[in-house]
Design an enzyme around this catalytic site. Structure first.
Site, PDB file in Angstrom:
ATOM      1  N   TYR A   1       0.872  -1.185   0.000  1.00  0.00           N
ATOM      2  CA  TYR A   1       0.000   0.000   0.000  1.00  0.00           C
ATOM      3  C   TYR A   1       0.907   1.233   0.000  1.00  0.00           C
ATOM      4  O   TYR A   1       1.472   1.595   1.028  1.00  0.00           O
ATOM      5  CB  TYR A   1      -0.914  -0.070   1.232  1.00  0.00           C
ATOM      6  CG  TYR A   1      -1.952   1.031   1.384  1.00  0.00           C
ATOM      7  CD1 TYR A   1      -2.062   2.090   0.500  1.00  0.00           C
ATOM      8  CD2 TYR A   1      -2.843   0.984   2.450  1.00  0.00           C
ATOM      9  CE1 TYR A   1      -3.023   3.079   0.672  1.00  0.00           C
ATOM     10  CE2 TYR A   1      -3.806   1.973   2.631  1.00  0.00           C
ATOM     11  CZ  TYR A   1      -3.893   3.017   1.743  1.00  0.00           C
ATOM     12  OH  TYR A   1      -4.838   4.001   1.930  1.00  0.00           O
TER      13      TYR A   1
ATOM     14  N   LYS B   1      -1.357  -1.091  -4.071  1.00  0.00           N
ATOM     15  CA  LYS B   1      -2.364  -0.041  -4.017  1.00  0.00           C
ATOM     16  C   LYS B   1      -1.603   1.266  -4.042  1.00  0.00           C
ATOM     17  O   LYS B   1      -0.820   1.562  -3.138  1.00  0.00           O
ATOM     18  CB  LYS B   1      -3.228  -0.122  -2.767  1.00  0.00           C
ATOM     19  CG  LYS B   1      -4.386   0.858  -2.921  1.00  0.00           C
ATOM     20  CD  LYS B   1      -4.893   1.470  -1.679  1.00  0.00           C
ATOM     21  CE  LYS B   1      -5.629   2.736  -2.080  1.00  0.00           C
ATOM     22  NZ  LYS B   1      -6.257   3.391  -0.963  1.00  0.00           N
TER      23      LYS B   1
HETATM   24  C1  LIG Z   1      -5.330  10.012   1.536  1.00  0.00           C
HETATM   25  C2  LIG Z   1      -6.550   9.182   1.283  1.00  0.00           C
HETATM   26  O1  LIG Z   1      -7.420   9.057   2.124  1.00  0.00           O
HETATM   27  N1  LIG Z   1      -6.629   8.612   0.105  1.00  0.00           N
HETATM   28  C3  LIG Z   1      -7.751   7.828  -0.294  1.00  0.00           C
HETATM   29  C4  LIG Z   1      -7.296   6.465  -0.650  1.00  0.00           C
HETATM   30  O2  LIG Z   1      -6.189   6.059  -0.545  1.00  0.00           O
HETATM   31  C5  LIG Z   1      -8.456   8.439  -1.503  1.00  0.00           C
HETATM   32  O3  LIG Z   1      -9.597   7.658  -1.756  1.00  0.00           O
HETATM   33  C6  LIG Z   1      -8.838   9.889  -1.277  1.00  0.00           C
HETATM   34  O4  LIG Z   1      -9.605   9.984  -0.104  1.00  0.00           O
HETATM   35  C7  LIG Z   1      -9.650  10.467  -2.441  1.00  0.00           C
HETATM   36  O5  LIG Z   1      -8.933  10.322  -3.621  1.00  0.00           O
HETATM   37  C8  LIG Z   1     -10.018  11.917  -2.227  1.00  0.00           C
HETATM   38  O6  LIG Z   1      -8.880  12.732  -2.302  1.00  0.00           O
HETATM   39  C1  LIG Z   2      -9.393   4.253   0.623  1.00  0.00           C
HETATM   40  C2  LIG Z   2      -8.425   3.301   1.098  1.00  0.00           C
HETATM   41  O1  LIG Z   2      -7.874   2.539   0.375  1.00  0.00           O
HETATM   42  C3  LIG Z   2      -8.110   3.317   2.466  1.00  0.00           C
HETATM   43  O2  LIG Z   2      -8.919   3.819   3.235  1.00  0.00           O
HETATM   44  O3  LIG Z   2      -7.041   2.831   2.838  1.00  0.00           O
END
Ligand SMILES: CC(=O)N[C@H](C=O)[C@@H](O)[C@H](O)[C@H](O)CO
Ligand SMILES: CC(=O)C(=O)O
Length: 274
Positions: free
Chosen positions: A97, A127
């Site tokens: 991740y 990811k």
């Molecule tokens: C930093 C964070 O929370 N990233 C999320 C997933 O990894 C994203 O889904 C963001 O929330 C999304 O892209 C909105 O900026």
């Molecule tokens: C959005 C996502 O992948 C997380 O919450 O870690």
């Protein structure tokens, strides 16, 4: 993907993480294609314990972020850490991740992937929660012979990542904008790029609006509660509950974009995109 950023996995105790993972695996049986448990932790021992637990309960995979307090300063050290976690669940697909803005570990994913299967035989994919599309594109390009999953995690830019070869997406906003995102994926699949772009812009309008108000995990949870009607509960310190003002503004925007069902605004709604 359970116990990651949105689920505040790193703010939960180990026993809470085990409990949440069990619930998802049990309740998700025959409903979800895959339940991947994030088992990253600062303590390698805890991470291994969670990895083992994920295997025991029948999860479909594990994901791990880079340890972010005492940090791995180069690729080899990071791989060694990940390898030790992966080895605790030798039958489970392993995902790295990559979320440098939160971990502070800027080791490029493309470098990390170079030769990773020699060290981590269960390595299954990535990811990728970063906006560096050069890095992302090179992850895809350099691993065309391998059947890795390239899951993109910047929801407002998913279309660009699809062009680069993303094989999937994991993100917080799919909890409430999943339908629009699916329409975009469908249009992309059909090579209807102008519709796909329309959907992406539509999603961007919402995300851009909330980003300006101040958008993070707490705010995501407030919107998830609003849209689903399922109470997500307050976030845990150091996060603070989203303000009423934020939620009201976000709700109005969702309505004006026609993202909420049955709002009866259709006729006078100029912003909405279909
Ligand atoms: C930093 C964070 O929370 N990233 C999320 C997933 O990894 C994203 O889904 C963001 O929330 C999304 O892209 C909105 O900026
Ligand atoms: C959005 C996502 O992948 C997380 O919450 O870690």
């Amino acid at each position: 993907m359970v116990n990651g950023t949105t689920g505040e996995g790193l703010s939960l105790s180990i026993s809470e993480r085990r409990q949440v993972a069990e619930e998802w695996v049990t309740k998700g049986r025959n409903k979800l294609d895959q339940v991947v448990i994030h088992v990253g932790a600062l303590s390698l021992k805890e991470s291994q314990e969670l990895a083992k637990h994920a295997a025991e309960i029948g999860a479909d995979g594990i994901a791990v972020i880079a340890p972010f307090f005492l940090k791995p300063w180069n690729k080899d050290v990071l791989i060694n850490f990940l390898k030790e976690v992966a080895a605790a669940a030798p039958a489970l697909p392993f995902y790295y991740y990559h979320i440098p803005a939160l971990t502070g570990i800027k080791i490029r994913a493309e470098e990390l992937l170079d030769g990773i299967q020699d060290k981590i035989p269960t390595f299954q994919g990535l990811k990728f929660s970063d906006t560096d599309l050069l890095d992302f594109g090179q992850c895809v390009d350099q691993n065309q012979q391998r059947q890795f999953a390239f899951l993109f995690g910047v929801d407002e830019q998913l279309l660009s990542a699809l062009v680069m070869g993303a094989t999937g997406a994991v993100g917080s906003t799919y909890n409430y904008l999943g339908k629009k995102a699916n329409q975009m994926l469908e249009a992309f699949e059909q090579k209807d790029f102008s519709s796909a772009l329309n959907y992406q812009f539509c999603i961007q309008r919402f995300i851009n609006f909330v980003v300006k108000l101040g958008f993070g995990v707490s705010q995501t949870k407030a919107i998830m509660t609003l849209v689903s009607g399922i109470p997500m509960g307050p976030p845990r310190l150091p996060l603070q509950k989203a303000s009423r003002e934020f939620t009201d503004n976000a709700e109005a925007k969702l309505k004006s974009l026609d993202f909420l069902p049955f709002t009866g605004l259709k006729d006078r709604n100029l912003e909405a995109c279909s």
